[in-house]
Design an enzyme around this catalytic site. Sequence first.
Site, PDB file in Angstrom:
ATOM      1  N   GLU A   1       0.884  -1.172  -0.419  1.00 16.47           N
ATOM      2  CA  GLU A   1       0.234   0.283  -0.059  1.00 16.47           C
ATOM      3  C   GLU A   1       0.952   1.388  -0.165  1.00 16.47           C
ATOM      4  O   GLU A   1       0.648   2.164  -0.590  1.00 16.47           O
ATOM      5  CB  GLU A   1      -1.435  -0.033   0.913  1.00 16.47           C
ATOM      6  CG  GLU A   1      -1.884  -0.628   0.987  1.00 16.47           C
ATOM      7  CD  GLU A   1      -1.369  -1.980   1.357  1.00 16.47           C
ATOM      8  OE1 GLU A   1      -0.686  -2.536   1.503  1.00 16.47           O
ATOM      9  OE2 GLU A   1      -3.185  -3.224   0.884  1.00 16.47           O
TER      10      GLU A   1
ATOM     11  N   HIS B   1      -9.883  -5.428  10.952  1.00 19.13           N
ATOM     12  CA  HIS B   1     -10.596  -5.097   9.322  1.00 19.13           C
ATOM     13  C   HIS B   1     -12.324  -4.332   9.653  1.00 19.13           C
ATOM     14  O   HIS B   1     -13.209  -4.642   8.949  1.00 19.13           O
ATOM     15  CB  HIS B   1     -10.748  -6.341   9.083  1.00 19.13           C
ATOM     16  CG  HIS B   1      -9.941  -7.126   8.599  1.00 19.13           C
ATOM     17  ND1 HIS B   1      -8.811  -7.422   9.763  1.00 19.13           N
ATOM     18  CD2 HIS B   1      -8.813  -6.844   7.308  1.00 19.13           C
ATOM     19  CE1 HIS B   1      -7.700  -7.944   8.911  1.00 19.13           C
ATOM     20  NE2 HIS B   1      -8.106  -7.246   7.453  1.00 19.13           N
TER      21      HIS B   1
END
Lengths: 450, 343
Positions: A186, A255
């Site tokens: 990322e 998450h």
Amino acid sequence: MATELLMPALSPTMTEGKLAKWLRSVGDNVKAGDVVAEIETDKATMEVEAPDEGEILQILVPEGTENVLVNAPIALIGSNHEGIETASAVKNAPLPKATQAPKNPTITEAKPVRVATPKSPEDWGETAEITVREALRDAMALEMRRDPDVFLIGEEVAQYQGAYKVSQGLLEEFGEKRVVDTPITEHGFTGLAVGAAMAGLRPIVEFMTFNFAMQALDQVVNSAAKTLYMSGGQMGCPIVFRGPNGPAARVAAQHSQCFASWYAHCPGLRVVAPWSAADAKGLLRAAIRDPNPVIFLENEILYGHKHPCPIHEDFVLPIGKAKVERVGADVTVVAFSMMVDTALKAAEVLQERGISVEVINLRTIRPLDVETIVNSVQKTNRLVSVEEGWPFAGIGAEIVAQITEHAFDWLDAPPTRVTGLDVPMPYAANLEKLALPQEEWVVEAVTKLF
Amino acid sequence: MAARDVKPARNASNKVKKSTSTAAMTRDELFAAYEKMLLIRRFEEKAGQLYGMGLIGGFCHLYIGQEAVVTGMQFAIQPGDQVITSYRDHGHMLACGMDPTGVMAELTGRSGGYSHGKGGSMHMFSKEKGFYGGHGIVGAQVSLGTGLAFANHYRGNDRVCLTYFGEGASNQGQVFESFNLAALLKLPVVYVIENNRYGMGTSVERASASRDLSRNGAPWQIPGMQVDGMDVMAVKAAGAEAVAHCRGGNGPFLLEMKTYRYRGHSMSDPAKYRTREEVQKMRSEHDCIDLARTELEVRGVTDERLRSIDDAVKKRIQEAADFAQTSPEPDESELWTDILVEN
């Protein structure tokens, strides 16, 4: 006795899937664990294993069938002589349909409640029912056709067709130059995309989820958001960062998190959070055309929800404008993304109790459409903000502050917030439900204001 | 362009060689390089003085000692190529051809500065000159530069991006992520590690387990080369080879420039991590400007000509310093501009 082979759930938010292929036929003998079929879910293609030893007596759902509900019987497995009767008993059972209510209670139904929906100021005419997922894909495809500088980059966006299948079909239409798969890096690929935007391209960066974007936060905030200012206006960064944000279902603390407040804190960023398919399509098109960095917060659970969406080829929505989803007189409930559903359901309940609720779908978090909220509060004299994120310095805190500053004299009760609980998201189903705003919470918060 | 046809000398073999070419520059080129290095040196000396007078605030990272790196590399690229670097960026901007007055006025935070006084020492940009900043977070520019190269690749032009970073940044995770991406996508980016031996006060030996930074791209088959970064001719020779490799569509190239900074990391540097003798030895024995001057004399450039250049550079820097002190501070309305592009 024959065993029913059921459509498995392969992800926490899966409610239905496609039965892609039967690998074994009626009459085949299978052992437990043998792969008998392939199904496609909203995330992936997966194999279905036989749960028991026996003969495939009947295939109940032919291959190629879409929208097969989780837990629906798809085949019968048993011993030859005893299966026939059972098989015939289910022969006339209706094929599962996607319109049936999902069995997983944590999933919200797709049908939005609409009472006295105001006519949109921008009436785009004819609509079609599409999912939020399709709306996002269509928006990207339309903008990529329109502008050759627009490209999509991220993990699994190309060959895999998107981790949540949002980019389905884009690789086929636009090729690997414009639909770019990245390694799981990322920080690196976000910096790369920001650099490409500084060179004048218009990247769409897909984060598999915004949880992973924390790895790239420096590039988003320090590089993308600040360069225009630091360069005295010479060099901007036209880029969209998009992907699912907020809690999904049963994926635990790392998450399940809403980042709206994190990004909305930063000058130099626009922050958008669509709820409906029309929001998704109209706002994503606007975000891609915007010359600034735009954080586009989607929601995994909403991806499969269907709403009417204008089919007009120029359909686009303005960033920075909220939408009154339901007109009411007694209290203003402000929500965004998934919580618009919750707010609308609570409004239904409250209507039965004689309280008329105005529901505002923020659509954009930054710049916040304070005017629409103030206008509403001046009419209703009460405010409740609803969000899934944490309370401290959250979006609700900002809304309450704005209303206190701009509409204090119109308030008949203290403005209040309904938020996710101030805890990391627990995994257990009961605890998770306790941590996230439910429609009863909204009903209770509103009721307290009277 | 001619360079397109040049075959890369090292075909992704990652064999490290020391570049020592001194025939890489004509006399005129070397003369121009000398002038550029001198301009950077005098600029930085003046910036140091203005800092001492309180006219420049905040962070100010001087480039003195390293001038041959950006100057030599600039001779290896062509108009349209891009340059991006960290916060020790004054030299890069001057090498790219940005106006010293605009740079100095930015250092003093004035409206005549490249960023209207809103960026400061670490944040200046000039798309016109191919300079993309000026970035303050160690290592961030490496991913960004990889993205500039991505844009070249996407557009199918033959432009190359020079992405500079220090040996300190070379240990950042996103640097390796960028190496991987650039090698995967075959992006035209020359990674230039300016190894000046110290990341702030931490020597490269104490910060990096890699003893040869030019091999840091080895896992991705990125060819690398160690270069005497105090020799502008060697830099140009190595740069030309790296740039040709990239322009030829062969993916990234890594150059490790062995260089040295004479001044502290920033203006407030305790200078406890190295000896005075070490600095003095580099200055007296390896100075890039002395080296170029000696070579020019060998090649028959008169002392008189060299001195006239010295005077012209000094004059130009004085003008820049004067402008930087007389240019008005930015209007208060600037506070609220350039946050977003209004559409």
